[in-house]
Motif scaffolding. Structure first.
Motif, mmCIF file in Angstrom:
data_model
loop_
_atom_site.group_PDB
_atom_site.id
_atom_site.type_symbol
_atom_site.label_atom_id
_atom_site.label_comp_id
_atom_site.label_asym_id
_atom_site.label_seq_id
_atom_site.Cartn_x
_atom_site.Cartn_y
_atom_site.Cartn_z
ATOM 1 N N ASN A 199 44.444 58.600 78.421
ATOM 2 C CA ASN A 199 44.049 58.744 77.233
ATOM 3 C C ASN A 199 43.297 57.998 76.649
ATOM 4 O O ASN A 199 42.300 58.222 75.679
ATOM 5 N N GLN A 200 43.388 56.596 77.131
ATOM 6 C CA GLN A 200 42.205 55.713 76.520
ATOM 7 C C GLN A 200 40.904 56.166 77.016
ATOM 8 O O GLN A 200 39.824 55.851 76.126
ATOM 9 N N GLU A 201 40.660 56.578 78.272
ATOM 10 C CA GLU A 201 39.320 57.164 78.702
ATOM 11 C C GLU A 201 38.899 58.229 77.925
ATOM 12 O O GLU A 201 37.780 58.425 77.530
ATOM 13 N N ARG A 202 39.687 59.394 77.633
ATOM 14 C CA ARG A 202 39.570 60.532 76.969
ATOM 15 C C ARG A 202 38.830 60.121 75.401
ATOM 16 O O ARG A 202 38.108 60.674 74.987
ATOM 17 N N ALA A 203 39.707 59.110 75.020
ATOM 18 C CA ALA A 203 39.468 58.618 73.415
ATOM 19 C C ALA A 203 37.970 58.152 73.460
ATOM 20 O O ALA A 203 37.089 58.353 72.607
ATOM 21 N N ALA A 204 37.907 57.155 74.691
ATOM 22 C CA ALA A 204 36.277 56.604 74.757
ATOM 23 C C ALA A 204 35.296 57.687 74.659
ATOM 24 O O ALA A 204 34.226 57.647 74.284
ATOM 25 N N GLU A 205 35.608 58.673 75.500
ATOM 26 C CA GLU A 205 34.552 59.724 76.057
ATOM 27 C C GLU A 205 34.152 60.426 74.428
ATOM 28 O O GLU A 205 33.130 60.718 74.220
ATOM 29 N N THR A 206 35.502 60.771 73.934
ATOM 30 C CA THR A 206 35.187 61.622 72.639
ATOM 31 C C THR A 206 34.223 60.715 71.474
ATOM 32 O O THR A 206 33.513 61.110 71.056
ATOM 33 N N GLU A 207 34.485 59.268 71.634
ATOM 34 C CA GLU A 207 33.881 58.426 70.607
ATOM 35 C C GLU A 207 32.451 58.392 71.069
ATOM 36 O O GLU A 207 31.538 58.411 70.099
ATOM 37 N N VAL A 208 31.933 58.508 72.292
ATOM 38 C CA VAL A 208 30.683 58.333 72.823
ATOM 39 C C VAL A 208 29.916 59.658 72.344
ATOM 40 O O VAL A 208 28.888 59.531 71.938
ATOM 41 N N HIS A 209 30.671 60.786 72.573
ATOM 42 C CA HIS A 209 29.994 61.986 72.277
ATOM 43 C C HIS A 209 30.049 62.509 70.879
ATOM 44 O O HIS A 209 29.566 63.753 70.487
ATOM 45 N N ARG A 210 30.602 61.646 69.953
ATOM 46 C CA ARG A 210 30.602 62.203 68.399
ATOM 47 C C ARG A 210 29.375 62.067 68.162
ATOM 48 O O ARG A 210 28.788 61.114 68.199
ATOM 49 N N PRO A 211 28.888 63.157 67.224
ATOM 50 C CA PRO A 211 27.589 63.161 66.596
ATOM 51 C C PRO A 211 27.612 62.130 65.612
ATOM 52 O O PRO A 211 28.443 61.882 64.857
ATOM 53 N N ALA A 212 26.540 61.582 65.297
ATOM 54 C CA ALA A 212 26.191 60.642 64.317
ATOM 55 C C ALA A 212 26.564 61.184 62.982
ATOM 56 O O ALA A 212 25.986 62.340 62.503
ATOM 57 N N ASP A 213 27.159 60.359 62.012
ATOM 58 C CA ASP A 213 27.335 60.773 60.629
ATOM 59 C C ASP A 213 26.078 60.673 59.768
ATOM 60 O O ASP A 213 25.550 59.633 59.606
ATOM 61 N N ASP A 214 25.647 61.616 59.092
ATOM 62 C CA ASP A 214 24.050 61.752 58.764
ATOM 63 C C ASP A 214 24.379 62.027 57.203
ATOM 64 O O ASP A 214 23.890 62.726 56.433
ATOM 65 N N THR A 215 25.413 61.213 56.666
ATOM 66 C CA THR A 215 25.824 61.379 55.037
ATOM 67 C C THR A 215 25.066 60.120 54.227
ATOM 68 O O THR A 215 25.160 59.999 53.109
ATOM 69 N N GLU A 216 23.947 59.504 54.729
ATOM 70 C CA GLU A 216 23.105 58.555 53.918
ATOM 71 C C GLU A 216 22.337 59.312 52.996
ATOM 72 O O GLU A 216 21.575 60.141 52.985
#
Length: 170
Positions: free
Chosen positions: A153-170
């Motif tokens: 679960n920790q590895e899956r969470a880390a993968e999800t975090e790495v592959h999450r698109p950057a937030d472009d709300t600036e």
């Protein structure tokens, strides 16, 4: 050492308690007393809810529920552990003896110990080892309801975090 009158000493003793009450309000949770949602101790300074994915530990004579948290690995009150001690590190043995001595772990039947309050361990391995009575790799031993280990679960969470698109709300 300067002398403080008794009233001044009483005033000084109240500062830490007041400070501990306020710290969770500003996001400092290191001093919060963690309890299971149904518990409400009268002496608690601050009570933080126990959140996160539940993981269970099932080994010989051991049944426990815990959650990984930024403060450590939280094991909920009522967890059962093996009374007999097998091979474990000296640090885990000292922790186990300390928990027995202070009443956090008490005898439960002939073969088990019971956790009398929710407890924050330093790591999932210390929690698993102390409860199981012998050295355990906590990241492999604690499982979620789907049978996935804490490590998975920790590895899956880390993968999800790495592959999450950057937030472009600036």
């Amino acid at each position: 050492m300067p002398y403080l009158s008794e009233p001044d000493q009483d005033d000084m003793e109240s500062y830490p308690e007041n400070g501990l009450t306020l710290l969770p309000l500003v996001g400092v949770m290191q001093f919060a007393i963690l309890e299971a949602p149904s518990a409400s101790p009268a002496t608690a300074v601050a009570v933080a809810p126990v959140e996160g994915t539940a993981h269970t530990l099932h080994t010989v004579l051991t049944e426990a529920t815990g959650r990984d948290d930024s403060q450590g690995f939280i094991v909920l009150e009522g967890a059962l552990g093996r009374r007999e001690r097998k091979v474990m590190t000296a640090a885990y043995e000292r922790l186990r003896q300390s928990l027995i001595h202070d009443g956090t772990l008490v005898e439960h039947g002939a073969d088990q110990l019971r956790l009398t309050r929710t407890y924050v361990f330093d790591s999932p391995s210390s929690a698993a080892s102390v409860l199981a009575g012998g050295s355990k790799n906590g990241r492999d031993e604690w499982k979620d309801v789907h049978g996935r280990s804490l490590k998975e679960n920790q590895e899956r969470a880390a993968e999800t975090e790495v592959h999450r698109p950057a937030d472009d709300t600036e």
